[in-house]
Design a protein around this motif. Structure first.
Motif, PDB file in Angstrom:
ATOM      1  N   HIS A   1       0.846  -1.189   0.000  1.00 22.23           N
ATOM      2  CA  HIS A   1       0.000   0.000   0.000  1.00 22.23           C
ATOM      3  C   HIS A   1       0.886   1.246   0.000  1.00 22.23           C
ATOM      4  CE1 HIS A   1      -3.240  -2.737   0.722  1.00 22.23           C
ATOM      5  NE2 HIS A   1      -2.764  -3.101   1.901  1.00 22.23           N
ATOM      6  N   LEU A   2       0.533   2.218  -0.842  1.00 24.09           N
ATOM      7  CA  LEU A   2       1.422   3.335  -1.131  1.00 24.09           C
ATOM      8  C   LEU A   2       0.720   4.678  -0.983  1.00 24.09           C
ATOM      9  CD1 LEU A   2       2.919   1.711  -4.350  1.00 24.09           C
ATOM     10  CD2 LEU A   2       4.003   1.787  -2.084  1.00 24.09           C
ATOM     11  N   GLN A   3       1.477   5.668  -0.491  1.00 20.73           N
ATOM     12  CA  GLN A   3       0.993   7.044  -0.356  1.00 20.73           C
ATOM     13  C   GLN A   3       1.573   7.917  -1.458  1.00 20.73           C
ATOM     14  OE1 GLN A   3       1.369   8.801   3.744  1.00 20.73           O
ATOM     15  NE2 GLN A   3       2.797   7.100   4.057  1.00 20.73           N
ATOM     16  N   ASP A   4       0.782   8.864  -1.947  1.00 25.29           N
ATOM     17  CA  ASP A   4       1.324   9.908  -2.808  1.00 25.29           C
ATOM     18  C   ASP A   4       1.879  11.039  -1.938  1.00 25.29           C
ATOM     19  OD1 ASP A   4      -1.174  12.217  -3.090  1.00 25.29           O
ATOM     20  OD2 ASP A   4      -1.622  10.234  -2.286  1.00 25.29           O
ATOM     21  N   ARG A   5       2.551  11.991  -2.564  1.00 21.65           N
ATOM     22  CA  ARG A   5       3.222  13.056  -1.808  1.00 21.65           C
ATOM     23  C   ARG A   5       2.270  13.828  -0.908  1.00 21.65           C
ATOM     24  NH1 ARG A   5       7.843  16.007  -2.000  1.00 21.65           N
ATOM     25  NH2 ARG A   5       8.565  15.144  -4.003  1.00 21.65           N
ATOM     26  N   SER A   6       1.054  14.073  -1.370  1.00 19.72           N
ATOM     27  CA  SER A   6       0.154  14.980  -0.655  1.00 19.72           C
ATOM     28  C   SER A   6      -0.413  14.392   0.630  1.00 19.72           C
ATOM     29  CB  SER A   6      -1.015  15.387  -1.567  1.00 19.72           C
ATOM     30  OG  SER A   6      -1.895  14.280  -1.773  1.00 19.72           O
ATOM     31  N   ASN A   7      -0.335  13.089   0.804  1.00 21.75           N
ATOM     32  CA  ASN A   7      -1.053  12.476   1.916  1.00 21.75           C
ATOM     33  C   ASN A   7      -0.488  12.887   3.278  1.00 21.75           C
ATOM     34  OD1 ASN A   7      -3.113  10.641   2.936  1.00 21.75           O
ATOM     35  ND2 ASN A   7      -1.379   9.433   3.662  1.00 21.75           N
ATOM     36  N   GLN A   8      -1.388  13.179   4.192  1.00 24.02           N
ATOM     37  CA  GLN A   8      -1.032  13.460   5.582  1.00 24.02           C
ATOM     38  C   GLN A   8      -2.194  13.059   6.478  1.00 24.02           C
ATOM     39  OE1 GLN A   8      -0.453  17.703   6.194  1.00 24.02           O
ATOM     40  NE2 GLN A   8      -2.093  18.209   4.769  1.00 24.02           N
ATOM     41  N   TRP A   9      -1.929  13.023   7.790  1.00 26.01           N
ATOM     42  CA  TRP A   9      -2.972  12.655   8.746  1.00 26.01           C
ATOM     43  C   TRP A   9      -4.053  13.714   8.782  1.00 26.01           C
ATOM     44  CZ3 TRP A   9      -4.950  15.009  13.126  1.00 26.01           C
ATOM     45  CH2 TRP A   9      -5.781  14.201  13.931  1.00 26.01           C
ATOM     46  N   ARG A  10      -5.295  13.267   8.955  1.00 32.19           N
ATOM     47  CA  ARG A  10      -6.415  14.160   9.217  1.00 32.19           C
ATOM     48  C   ARG A  10      -7.294  13.508  10.285  1.00 32.19           C
ATOM     49  NH1 ARG A  10     -10.850  13.228   4.309  1.00 32.19           N
ATOM     50  NH2 ARG A  10     -11.363  11.069   4.905  1.00 32.19           N
ATOM     51  N   PRO A  11      -7.975  14.278  11.087  1.00 31.01           N
ATOM     52  CA  PRO A  11      -8.900  13.679  12.059  1.00 31.01           C
ATOM     53  C   PRO A  11     -10.141  13.164  11.333  1.00 31.01           C
ATOM     54  CG  PRO A  11      -9.043  16.073  12.158  1.00 31.01           C
ATOM     55  CD  PRO A  11      -7.919  15.749  11.206  1.00 31.01           C
ATOM     56  N   PHE A  12     -10.655  12.042  11.799  1.00 28.21           N
ATOM     57  CA  PHE A  12     -11.905  11.505  11.253  1.00 28.21           C
ATOM     58  C   PHE A  12     -12.726  10.969  12.417  1.00 28.21           C
ATOM     59  CE2 PHE A  12     -14.831   8.628   9.205  1.00 28.21           C
ATOM     60  CZ  PHE A  12     -15.183   9.320   8.051  1.00 28.21           C
ATOM     61  N   GLU A  13     -13.926  11.477  12.549  1.00 31.26           N
ATOM     62  CA  GLU A  13     -14.759  11.187  13.712  1.00 31.26           C
ATOM     63  C   GLU A  13     -15.910  10.266  13.341  1.00 31.26           C
ATOM     64  OE1 GLU A  13     -17.513  14.082  16.183  1.00 31.26           O
ATOM     65  OE2 GLU A  13     -15.385  14.426  16.692  1.00 31.26           O
ATOM     66  N   LEU A  14     -16.164   9.261  14.176  1.00 29.61           N
ATOM     67  CA  LEU A  14     -17.324   8.394  14.021  1.00 29.61           C
ATOM     68  C   LEU A  14     -18.561   9.072  14.603  1.00 29.61           C
ATOM     69  CD1 LEU A  14     -15.636   5.057  15.142  1.00 29.61           C
ATOM     70  CD2 LEU A  14     -16.085   5.796  12.799  1.00 29.61           C
ATOM     71  N   SER A  15     -19.722   8.500  14.315  1.00 24.33           N
ATOM     72  CA  SER A  15     -20.962   9.087  14.819  1.00 24.33           C
ATOM     73  C   SER A  15     -21.015   9.091  16.344  1.00 24.33           C
ATOM     74  CB  SER A  15     -22.166   8.332  14.259  1.00 24.33           C
ATOM     75  OG  SER A  15     -22.118   6.960  14.649  1.00 24.33           O
ATOM     76  N   SER A  16     -20.253   8.203  16.965  1.00 24.45           N
ATOM     77  CA  SER A  16     -20.189   8.141  18.433  1.00 24.45           C
ATOM     78  C   SER A  16     -19.382   9.282  19.029  1.00 24.45           C
ATOM     79  CB  SER A  16     -19.562   6.819  18.866  1.00 24.45           C
ATOM     80  OG  SER A  16     -18.212   6.743  18.410  1.00 24.45           O
ATOM     81  N   GLY A  17     -18.642   9.983  18.169  1.00 23.11           N
ATOM     82  CA  GLY A  17     -17.730  11.020  18.642  1.00 23.11           C
ATOM     83  C   GLY A  17     -16.306  10.528  18.810  1.00 23.11           C
TER      84      GLY A  17
END
Length: 305
Positions: A254-270
């Motif tokens: 599995h491979l990342q391109d240059r632009s990829n970085q961490w972002r927060p992602f929230e479930l419906s539970s919070g």
């Protein structure tokens, strides 16, 4: 494709292995691409023998901590569909071959990015058994599991250790599905296909196709030894039973391109989604997971911006 970094320099022969403009266009339109022969027979055989040693217990290093949703077959689980994440990290022989610049250079060309970094790697062993539904990989796309990633252009290289056709349960693409608009999902899409009901995933594929007024065209990819199939992170794919007389062995790189970085992602539970890499990589200046950590997400290809 050229680069000023000597670590990633390609020979003249390797330059000939890069995708043509037409092949790049094919990937952009279809969401997958079967490469030319990127690995020699000797390199593929070395992957296979290193896999034998790995299954027998060899490790060059072990993960410093066990991530919460790690896929990791061990012998006491028996003769089932095996998945072992982080094989690139744990085995130096396998790492050395997967680090060949030509593999990531091909990925960079079709994804139209100037850098490719590792995201993860999974060793796969599908036994020749048609009596266990766990050997089927239901329809899914990888982006669902990578919700903490900012990029929609990540991709996967599927690398079998032998000729791989339909009888072995080769990887099968839903052609062009990476271009579909997705019906609003729910928290379940973040769960790995192994944790979900197969019929539910079949229904999701059908519903998304209908929503897009698209044909579900399934393409089993016959992959000759040494060739690699690349697919976009939003391309639906799966695989059937291995009905041959030997195991289907492969690695999903599995491979990342240059632009990829961490972002927060929230479930419906919070609750915040945590990907396995998040507990392994170093923290960035803001204290968030750093997806450029050289220990777990090394640069595999660097070209001019």
């Amino acid at each position: 494709m050229t680069t000023n970094d000597s670590r990633f320099a390609l020979t003249a022969a390797e330059q000939e292995l890069l995708p043509s403009d037409d092949e790049v266009q094919f990937y952009q339109e279809h969401g997958w691409y079967l490469s030319k022969k990127l690995l020699s027979d000797e390199e593929v055989d070395l992957l296979d023998s290193a896999t034998d040693r790995f299954y027998a217990g060899h490790r060059d290093r072990s993960l410093p901590t066990r991530p919460p949703r790690l896929a990791y077959w061990e012998p006491d689980k028996g003769d089932i569909h095996r998945h072992n994440d982080y094989i690139f990290y744990e085995d130096d022989t396998i790492r050395s071959i997967l680090s060949k610049p030509i593999i990531a250079a091909v990925a960079a060309r079709i994804a139209e990015t100037s850098q490719i970094r590792l995201w993860n790697s999974t060793l796969i062993h599908k036994p020749p058994r048609a009596d266990d539904a766990r050997n089927i990989v239901p329809w899914h796309f990888d982006r669902h599991y990578w919700q903490t990633c900012s990029s929609d252009e990540m991709l996967t290289a599927f690398i079998p250790f032998h000729d791989c056709g339909e009888e072995m349960g080769t990887i099968t693409m839903v052609d062009g599905s990476h271009r579909w608009k997705e019906i609003g999902g729910d928290d379940s899409t973040n769960r790995h296909f192994a944790e979900r009901d197969r019929s539910e995933l079949e229904d999701m594929l059908s519903e998304n196709a209908a929503f897009n007024q698209a044909e579900v065209r399934k393409v089993p990819v016959t992959i000759p030894k040494g060739h690699i199939n690349f697919h976009h992170c939003r391309t639906y794919h799966g695989s059937g039973y291995n009905v041959s007389d030997r195991p289907r062995r492969a690695i999903s790189l599995h491979l990342q391109d240059r632009s990829n970085q961490w972002r927060p992602f929230e479930l419906s539970s919070g609750d915040q989604v945590i990907y396995n890499n998040d507990v392994l990589v170093r923290a960035d200046e803001q204290g968030n997971p750093d997806y450029t950590d050289p220990s777990f997400c090394p640069v595999l290809w660097e070209g001019p911006r």
